[in-house]
Structures are given as C-alpha cells and as structure tokens.
Design a protein around this motif. Structure first.
Motif, PDB file in Angstrom:
ATOM      1  N   GLN A  71     -60.603 -23.782  62.979  1.00 52.33           N
ATOM      2  CA  GLN A  71     -61.248 -23.470  64.255  1.00 52.33           C
ATOM      3  C   GLN A  71     -60.794 -22.117  64.788  1.00 52.33           C
ATOM      4  O   GLN A  71     -61.609 -21.303  65.241  1.00 52.33           O
ATOM      5  N   GLU A  72     -59.491 -21.854  64.732  1.00 54.84           N
ATOM      6  CA  GLU A  72     -58.952 -20.636  65.328  1.00 54.84           C
ATOM      7  C   GLU A  72     -59.359 -19.379  64.565  1.00 54.84           C
ATOM      8  O   GLU A  72     -59.464 -18.293  65.143  1.00 54.84           O
ATOM      9  N   LEU A  73     -59.629 -19.509  63.255  1.00 57.14           N
ATOM     10  CA  LEU A  73     -60.010 -18.336  62.463  1.00 57.14           C
ATOM     11  C   LEU A  73     -61.452 -17.892  62.723  1.00 57.14           C
ATOM     12  O   LEU A  73     -61.804 -16.744  62.437  1.00 57.14           O
ATOM     13  N   LYS A  74     -62.286 -18.811  63.213  1.00 59.29           N
ATOM     14  CA  LYS A  74     -63.679 -18.466  63.558  1.00 59.29           C
ATOM     15  C   LYS A  74     -64.385 -17.719  62.412  1.00 59.29           C
ATOM     16  O   LYS A  74     -64.954 -16.643  62.597  1.00 59.29           O
ATOM     17  N   VAL A  75     -64.344 -18.304  61.226  1.00 60.55           N
ATOM     18  CA  VAL A  75     -64.935 -17.673  60.043  1.00 60.55           C
ATOM     19  C   VAL A  75     -66.454 -17.635  60.184  1.00 60.55           C
ATOM     20  O   VAL A  75     -67.087 -18.631  60.565  1.00 60.55           O
ATOM     21  N   LEU A  94     -63.558 -26.083  52.640  1.00 56.04           N
ATOM     22  CA  LEU A  94     -63.963 -25.923  54.040  1.00 56.04           C
ATOM     23  C   LEU A  94     -64.316 -24.459  54.331  1.00 56.04           C
ATOM     24  O   LEU A  94     -65.348 -24.159  54.948  1.00 56.04           O
ATOM     25  N   LEU A  95     -63.460 -23.549  53.870  1.00 55.17           N
ATOM     26  CA  LEU A  95     -63.706 -22.122  54.081  1.00 55.17           C
ATOM     27  C   LEU A  95     -64.988 -21.678  53.386  1.00 55.17           C
ATOM     28  O   LEU A  95     -65.757 -20.875  53.915  1.00 55.17           O
ATOM     29  N   GLY A  96     -65.228 -22.221  52.191  1.00 54.28           N
ATOM     30  CA  GLY A  96     -66.416 -21.856  51.433  1.00 54.28           C
ATOM     31  C   GLY A  96     -67.706 -22.213  52.156  1.00 54.28           C
ATOM     32  O   GLY A  96     -68.716 -21.501  52.038  1.00 54.28           O
ATOM     33  N   HIS A  97     -67.678 -23.293  52.913  1.00 51.11           N
ATOM     34  CA  HIS A  97     -68.860 -23.694  53.673  1.00 51.11           C
ATOM     35  C   HIS A  97     -69.129 -22.756  54.853  1.00 51.11           C
ATOM     36  O   HIS A  97     -70.251 -22.712  55.363  1.00 51.11           O
ATOM     37  N   LYS A  98     -68.098 -22.038  55.300  1.00 53.40           N
ATOM     38  CA  LYS A  98     -68.252 -21.186  56.480  1.00 53.40           C
ATOM     39  C   LYS A  98     -68.394 -19.710  56.132  1.00 53.40           C
ATOM     40  O   LYS A  98     -68.984 -18.950  56.893  1.00 53.40           O
ATOM     41  N   ALA A  99     -67.848 -19.275  54.977  1.00 50.93           N
ATOM     42  CA  ALA A  99     -67.766 -17.858  54.634  1.00 50.93           C
ATOM     43  C   ALA A  99     -68.806 -17.474  53.595  1.00 50.93           C
ATOM     44  O   ALA A  99     -69.483 -18.319  53.006  1.00 50.93           O
ATOM     45  N   GLN A 100     -68.899 -16.169  53.354  1.00 52.15           N
ATOM     46  CA  GLN A 100     -69.732 -15.692  52.251  1.00 52.15           C
ATOM     47  C   GLN A 100     -69.049 -15.939  50.915  1.00 52.15           C
ATOM     48  O   GLN A 100     -69.679 -16.387  49.951  1.00 52.15           O
ATOM     49  N   SER A 101     -67.734 -15.648  50.859  1.00 56.31           N
ATOM     50  CA  SER A 101     -66.991 -15.864  49.621  1.00 56.31           C
ATOM     51  C   SER A 101     -65.529 -16.134  49.937  1.00 56.31           C
ATOM     52  O   SER A 101     -65.007 -15.673  50.956  1.00 56.31           O
ATOM     53  N   ALA A 142     -59.197  -6.409  48.227  1.00 55.41           N
ATOM     54  CA  ALA A 142     -59.130  -6.106  49.658  1.00 55.41           C
ATOM     55  C   ALA A 142     -60.128  -4.998  50.011  1.00 55.41           C
ATOM     56  O   ALA A 142     -60.560  -4.250  49.134  1.00 55.41           O
ATOM     57  N   PRO A 143     -60.504  -4.875  51.285  1.00 48.52           N
ATOM     58  CA  PRO A 143     -59.989  -5.636  52.426  1.00 48.52           C
ATOM     59  C   PRO A 143     -60.749  -6.941  52.649  1.00 48.52           C
ATOM     60  O   PRO A 143     -61.866  -7.116  52.170  1.00 48.52           O
ATOM     61  N   PHE A 144     -60.094  -7.850  53.398  1.00 50.71           N
ATOM     62  CA  PHE A 144     -60.653  -9.159  53.716  1.00 50.71           C
ATOM     63  C   PHE A 144     -60.903  -9.277  55.219  1.00 50.71           C
ATOM     64  O   PHE A 144     -60.185  -8.695  56.033  1.00 50.71           O
ATOM     65  N   ASP A 145     -61.907 -10.070  55.556  1.00 53.88           N
ATOM     66  CA  ASP A 145     -62.151 -10.380  56.970  1.00 53.88           C
ATOM     67  C   ASP A 145     -61.147 -11.401  57.488  1.00 53.88           C
ATOM     68  O   ASP A 145     -60.748 -11.364  58.656  1.00 53.88           O
ATOM     69  N   VAL A 146     -60.775 -12.323  56.602  1.00 57.49           N
ATOM     70  CA  VAL A 146     -59.901 -13.434  56.989  1.00 57.49           C
ATOM     71  C   VAL A 146     -58.902 -13.691  55.860  1.00 57.49           C
ATOM     72  O   VAL A 146     -59.272 -13.700  54.682  1.00 57.49           O
ATOM     73  N   ILE A 147     -57.631 -13.895  56.225  1.00 59.38           N
ATOM     74  CA  ILE A 147     -56.609 -14.342  55.280  1.00 59.38           C
ATOM     75  C   ILE A 147     -55.946 -15.573  55.889  1.00 59.38           C
ATOM     76  O   ILE A 147     -55.553 -15.565  57.061  1.00 59.38           O
ATOM     77  N   LEU A 148     -55.826 -16.620  55.099  1.00 55.93           N
ATOM     78  CA  LEU A 148     -55.170 -17.851  55.546  1.00 55.93           C
ATOM     79  C   LEU A 148     -54.025 -18.184  54.609  1.00 55.93           C
ATOM     80  O   LEU A 148     -54.211 -18.244  53.385  1.00 55.93           O
ATOM     81  N   GLN A 163     -54.071  -5.806  54.173  1.00 52.72           N
ATOM     82  CA  GLN A 163     -55.288  -6.118  53.423  1.00 52.72           C
ATOM     83  C   GLN A 163     -56.408  -6.671  54.310  1.00 52.72           C
ATOM     84  O   GLN A 163     -57.458  -7.076  53.813  1.00 52.72           O
ATOM     85  N   LEU A 164     -56.185  -6.666  55.614  1.00 53.59           N
ATOM     86  CA  LEU A 164     -57.229  -7.063  56.558  1.00 53.59           C
ATOM     87  C   LEU A 164     -58.140  -5.884  56.881  1.00 53.59           C
ATOM     88  O   LEU A 164     -57.688  -4.748  57.005  1.00 53.59           O
ATOM     89  N   LYS A 165     -59.418  -6.173  57.062  1.00 57.00           N
ATOM     90  CA  LYS A 165     -60.346  -5.188  57.613  1.00 57.00           C
ATOM     91  C   LYS A 165     -60.022  -4.979  59.094  1.00 57.00           C
ATOM     92  O   LYS A 165     -59.409  -5.851  59.728  1.00 57.00           O
ATOM     93  N   PRO A 166     -60.461  -3.886  59.701  1.00 58.71           N
ATOM     94  CA  PRO A 166     -60.361  -3.759  61.157  1.00 58.71           C
ATOM     95  C   PRO A 166     -61.044  -4.954  61.826  1.00 58.71           C
ATOM     96  O   PRO A 166     -62.169  -5.312  61.480  1.00 58.71           O
ATOM     97  N   GLY A 167     -60.346  -5.572  62.746  1.00 59.49           N
ATOM     98  CA  GLY A 167     -60.881  -6.769  63.393  1.00 59.49           C
ATOM     99  C   GLY A 167     -60.640  -8.040  62.606  1.00 59.49           C
ATOM    100  O   GLY A 167     -60.967  -9.139  63.070  1.00 59.49           O
ATOM    101  N   GLY A 168     -60.068  -7.907  61.400  1.00 60.59           N
ATOM    102  CA  GLY A 168     -59.802  -9.084  60.564  1.00 60.59           C
ATOM    103  C   GLY A 168     -58.674  -9.938  61.123  1.00 60.59           C
ATOM    104  O   GLY A 168     -57.835  -9.462  61.904  1.00 60.59           O
ATOM    105  N   ARG A 169     -58.666 -11.198  60.707  1.00 59.52           N
ATOM    106  CA  ARG A 169     -57.681 -12.154  61.228  1.00 59.52           C
ATOM    107  C   ARG A 169     -56.868 -12.771  60.084  1.00 59.52           C
ATOM    108  O   ARG A 169     -57.412 -13.056  59.021  1.00 59.52           O
ATOM    109  N   LEU A 170     -55.598 -12.993  60.354  1.00 54.13           N
ATOM    110  CA  LEU A 170     -54.719 -13.699  59.427  1.00 54.13           C
ATOM    111  C   LEU A 170     -54.038 -14.826  60.173  1.00 54.13           C
ATOM    112  O   LEU A 170     -53.465 -14.605  61.252  1.00 54.13           O
ATOM    113  N   ALA A 171     -54.087 -16.036  59.604  1.00 62.63           N
ATOM    114  CA  ALA A 171     -53.400 -17.188  60.206  1.00 62.63           C
ATOM    115  C   ALA A 171     -52.306 -17.661  59.266  1.00 62.63           C
ATOM    116  O   ALA A 171     -52.517 -17.748  58.048  1.00 62.63           O
ATOM    117  N   ALA A 172     -51.148 -17.953  59.839  1.00 63.26           N
ATOM    118  CA  ALA A 172     -50.015 -18.440  59.055  1.00 63.26           C
ATOM    119  C   ALA A 172     -49.133 -19.307  59.940  1.00 63.26           C
ATOM    120  O   ALA A 172     -49.136 -19.168  61.165  1.00 63.26           O
TER     121      ALA A 172
END
Length: 216
Positions: A71-75, A94-101, A142-148, A163-172
């Motif tokens: 939820q917090e990553l808003k993929v 789960l990520l695959g259902h929300k993301a392009q790849s 890289a770069p990635f929009d989201v890293i988990l 390795q994040l794009k500008p505006g990209g998010r990483l959750a850990a």
C-alpha cells in the motif's frame, strides 16, 4: 479448511485493521492465491498472522506487513520494480499485478527456482526471478521506479538508493531487534528523504552488512 473463508478472515481481521484501506490492495490480496506460494509443509499457516518458514533461514513476511508495504509503495501500472529477497515469490506476484515489470533477486538457488515456478503457475508473466545477491541491487537494469527489500537490514546501502529514478521509492525494514521500522525513502534530486511507516520485526536479508559490535 475453507480457503476462501480463511482468505476473507485474513483480509478483514488482520490486514484491514492494520490501516490497509486501499481497495486496490485489498482486492489484489483476494485475487492472488497466497496458499499457492506457501511450502506444502506449512499450508495450514498460509492465512495466519505469522511469518512462514521457507528453509535456508528465510521466511515469508506476515500478511499484514506485506500488505502495508504494498500500500505504501503506491506502485503504478507503468512502473518498473526491483524486489530484493524473492522468497517464495508471493510479493513478486502482488507487485507484478500492479507494475509494468518486476525483477526479483534471490540468493538461494532452490528458493529462486521454486519462486519462478510459483509465479509461472500463478500466471504472473511480467515478474522474473534472478538467482543472485541483491545487496548492490541491479545496476545493469537501473533506474527503477520502486525498490522493495522483502526483509530487514541494519541500513539501506547508498548503492540501492542511487538506482532509483527521480521520484522513485524504496521501502525497507530497517534496524536491529527489538527495534525495527518499515521506512519509505523517496528520491528527490540526489537526496533521499525518508518517513518511518510502522514498527515491526522481520528476518534479515542475506548479503547485507551488519553494524560493527565495537564502539570507539
């Protein structure tokens, strides 16, 4: 076990009360069959509020932790995601259902092979598993929009944040027992402001350094 009733109870009694209110995430948890990613010996634990052993010292995160991170990553549908710590492949699904790849990195070859089979069986074709250490990310893609990071670390390496794009998010999940906090980093230029999301405890990801036990 009535699987659909157990799934409903997991969503309504564990996940929704933990401030997971995004209907897209809740619907996805009802759609993706968590039990299909759980090792046969632990099927009875599939919907319980607990980590599930996968062998090799690794575990699936508890359902509410997975749901809250998602939820917090808003993929978004156009985004490219890197996951570190594939485990059984459920979070990658789960990520695959929300993301392009999705590219998911797993250090244990047996787990990587099983996760790839789980994803194929579940029909998730836009998520691939690579059997390699994830502590330095995957600079070649890289770069990635989201890293988990699907596990805990004492600190997030700068190499991953870079390795994040500008505006990209990483959750850990960051810290040491008994105090760990799920943390969300966002790239703003060359800075990575962070916000602490919630307290939890999770197994360590392999390959990430530990703080020195010596103090000077």
């Amino acid at each position: 076990m009535n699987l659909e009733q157990a799934r409903f109870n997991m969503i309504e009694q564990q996940i929704r009360p933990w401030d997971v209110l995004d209907q897209g995430v809740l619907s996805l948890l009802a759609l993706v069959k968590r039990e299909d990613f759980v090792p046969a010996a632990h099927k009875s634990l599939a919907f319980m509020d607990t980590e599930i052993p996968l062998g090799h010292g690794q575990s699936m995160l508890a359902p509410r932790v997975e749901a809250r991170l998602l939820q917090e990553l808003k993929v978004a549908r156009h985004e490219k995601v890197l996951e570190i710590g594939t485990g059984a492949g459920y979070m990658a699904a789960l990520l695959g259902h929300k993301a392009q790849s999705v590219i998911s990195l797993e250090t244990q070859p047996e787990l990587a092979k099983q996760a790839a089979e789980n994803l194929k069986r579940a029909g998730v074709l836009n998520a691939k598993v690579l059997n390699q250490d994830g502590a330095q990310g995957l600079a070649s893609e890289a770069p990635f929009d989201v890293i988990l990071l699907s596990g805990s670390v004492c600190a997030v390496p700068r190499a991953l944040l870079d390795q994040l794009k500008p505006g990209g998010r990483l959750a850990a999940i960051v810290g040491e027992q008994p105090v760990m906090r799920a943390t969300l980093f966002t790239r703003v230029g060359n800075d990575f402001p962070s916000v602490e999301l919630f307290d939890t405890v999770a197994p360590r990801l392999a390959g990430f350094g530990e703080p020195s036990s010596f103090s000077f």
